[in-house]
Scaffold this motif. Structure first.
Motif, mmCIF file in Angstrom:
data_model
loop_
_atom_site.group_PDB
_atom_site.id
_atom_site.type_symbol
_atom_site.label_atom_id
_atom_site.label_comp_id
_atom_site.label_asym_id
_atom_site.label_seq_id
_atom_site.Cartn_x
_atom_site.Cartn_y
_atom_site.Cartn_z
ATOM 1 N N ARG A 36 0.867 -1.177 0.000
ATOM 2 C CA ARG A 36 0.000 0.000 0.000
ATOM 3 C C ARG A 36 0.906 1.229 0.000
ATOM 4 N N GLY A 37 0.840 1.995 -1.072
ATOM 5 C CA GLY A 37 1.756 3.123 -1.186
ATOM 6 C C GLY A 37 3.184 2.609 -1.277
ATOM 7 N N ASN A 38 4.035 3.045 -0.358
ATOM 8 C CA ASN A 38 5.408 2.562 -0.343
ATOM 9 C C ASN A 38 5.663 1.597 0.820
ATOM 10 N N LEU A 39 4.582 1.043 1.371
ATOM 11 C CA LEU A 39 4.707 0.166 2.532
ATOM 12 C C LEU A 39 4.222 -1.246 2.217
ATOM 13 N N THR A 40 4.936 -2.239 2.739
ATOM 14 C CA THR A 40 4.524 -3.625 2.623
ATOM 15 C C THR A 40 3.659 -3.964 3.830
ATOM 16 N N VAL A 41 2.398 -4.346 3.600
ATOM 17 C CA VAL A 41 1.431 -4.426 4.706
ATOM 18 C C VAL A 41 0.819 -5.809 4.892
ATOM 19 N N GLY A 42 1.268 -6.799 4.113
ATOM 20 C CA GLY A 42 0.701 -8.124 4.286
ATOM 21 C C GLY A 42 1.431 -9.149 3.444
ATOM 22 N N ARG A 43 1.114 -10.422 3.705
ATOM 23 C CA ARG A 43 1.718 -11.515 2.943
ATOM 24 C C ARG A 43 0.829 -12.755 3.047
ATOM 25 N N ILE A 44 1.024 -13.681 2.116
ATOM 26 C CA ILE A 44 0.351 -14.977 2.144
ATOM 27 C C ILE A 44 1.100 -15.919 1.212
ATOM 28 N N SER A 45 0.968 -17.223 1.463
ATOM 29 C CA SER A 45 1.498 -18.221 0.543
ATOM 30 C C SER A 45 0.380 -19.194 0.188
ATOM 31 N N ALA A 46 0.553 -19.902 -0.927
ATOM 32 C CA ALA A 46 -0.351 -20.984 -1.317
ATOM 33 C C ALA A 46 0.507 -22.172 -1.726
#
Length: 389
Positions: A74-84
């Motif tokens: 979001r913008g210049n920020l990393t705010v989440g993650r997930i794997s599958a």
């Protein structure tokens, strides 16, 4: 603009980016710590361990599974993650078109969770999956489930942590409980209940407890794998350890665990049960911020070898199927727990976590509770059917 890793209240448009290359992987690893670092009980895992865990070169899981990971920006920020993940061994065993998600961490925003989950689901559909289950990081033989009870205490080594809002957002995405697993905490100075003493006395002449034979380590590790795969084979969601996976695990145990913390029970000369206890590495690394350099590795070695952590964990235990649901099987389970709690207590452990235990494994739950164990954390595996495209 250079991207940074942080939790954001920014209203910029959200983007989900597939992880590709080392730089993205570093950002993926960073997300968990950045989301949870304000939680006073959170402990950052070692970055080198996380890199190896996600490396096809170092983790034999990838010999039978394929995966994809994403980060939310979001913008210049990393705010989440997930794997599958799609595990060929699971599909071979169950033929149920079930894929998995895991390593889910994100800011407290419904939009972010929904976008991450939808992206993972879309990838799994493209792989031919019709059901999704998780979280697993990465398999059921590693970190399993989402923490739903017990947020006020630190996670022990190789167990997950989360904030309460994770569950709320995941359920809002249509996920429902598939199975709960429990983490028990027990003091190692427990007294054996009378009923267990009677069981042990009845079978004592047939049972021998011994530590692992380090001179024949490879053979012993193969034996432990055989017992584990046999003892767990009828459990919910079971996927067998491959020889390569258990060999890699064995090499880690050889570094981390004293000989007396791996105990094997024999019945009439046949290896029938085993248990592994290990120091709680998380307690030893709590102030390292996930980094071993420049001096963190010295602190870690000193804390493990000189000042044993006050907490420990039993991550592996098994009783062969033919002894399960018998009095002899109960005696075996109690005796291996007893065999490892004595040296753990001697090393300095004041509390031992036994995890994880299926919520409907009533026999094992009763044994642990009979020696004073308290189910202090609950982890939930969620699932949902995938709609066709």
């Amino acid at each position: 603009m250079t991207m940074t890793n942080a939790v954001s209240s920014d209203s910029s448009a959200l983007r989900i980016i597939p992880v590709s290359g080392n730089a993205d992987l570093e950002r993926f690893i960073d997300v968990q710590n950045n989301v949870l670092k304000s939680d006073p009980v959170w402990i950052s895992p070692l970055r080198v361990e996380r890199r190896m865990h996600l490396s096809a070169k170092h983790n034999p899981y990838f010999q039978h599974a394929r995966w994809q990971a994403w980060i939310a920006v979001r913008g210049n920020l990393t705010v989440g993650r997930i794997s599958a993940q799609v595990d060929a061994l699971h599909l071979e065993r169950y033929a149920d078109a079930t894929g998995f998600f895991g390593m889910l961490d994100a800011e407290d925003r419904a939009e972010t969770f929904a976008a991450l989950v939808a992206t993972a689901e879309q990838w799994l559909r493209a792989q031919g999956m019709r059901r999704v289950r998780g979280p697993f990081s990465l398999s059921i033989n590693e970190e399993t489930g989402l923490l739903v009870e017990g947020f006020d205490t630190p996670p022990v080594f190789m167990m997950g942590h989360a904030r309460p809002y994770y569950r709320d957002h995941l359920e809002a995405c249509g996920y429902r409980k598939a199975k709960d697993v429990l983490a028990y905490m027990v003091a190692p100075n427990f007294a054996a209940p009378a009923v267990m003493q009677r069981l042990v006395s009845i079978h004592s002449e047939r049972i021998r407890i011994r530590p692992i034979d380090l001179k024949n380590f490879a053979r012993e590790i193969a034996l432990l794998r055989d017992i584990f795969n046999d003892s767990w084979s009828e459990n919910w969601g079971f996927v067998p350890f491959t020889a390569a996976e258990f060999d890699a695990l064995g090499q880690n145990l050889r570094f981390l665990v004293a000989r007396d913390l791996i105990q094997i029970a024999e019945v009439d000369g046949e290896a029938a049960a085993f248990i592994v206890g290990l120091p709680n590495i998380n307690e030893a690394i709590r102030d390292l911020g996930g980094r071993l350099l420049p001096f963190g590795w010295l602190k870690l070695l000193w804390r493990l070898k000189v000042r044993f952590p006050g907490t420990a964990r039993v991550p592996l235990m098994g009783v062969r199927r033919k002894f399960q649901r018998t009095r002899l099987g109960s005696a075996l389970a109690f005796l291996v727990i007893d065999a490892v709690r004595v040296p753990l207590h001697r090393h300095g452990a004041k509390q031992i976590e036994l995890s994880w235990i299926l919520e409907d494994n009533i026999g094992m739950c009763h044994i642990i509770e009979s020696i004073g164990g308290i189910a202090y954390k609950r982890y939930r595996v969620f699932e949902r059917e995938l709609d066709a495209d």
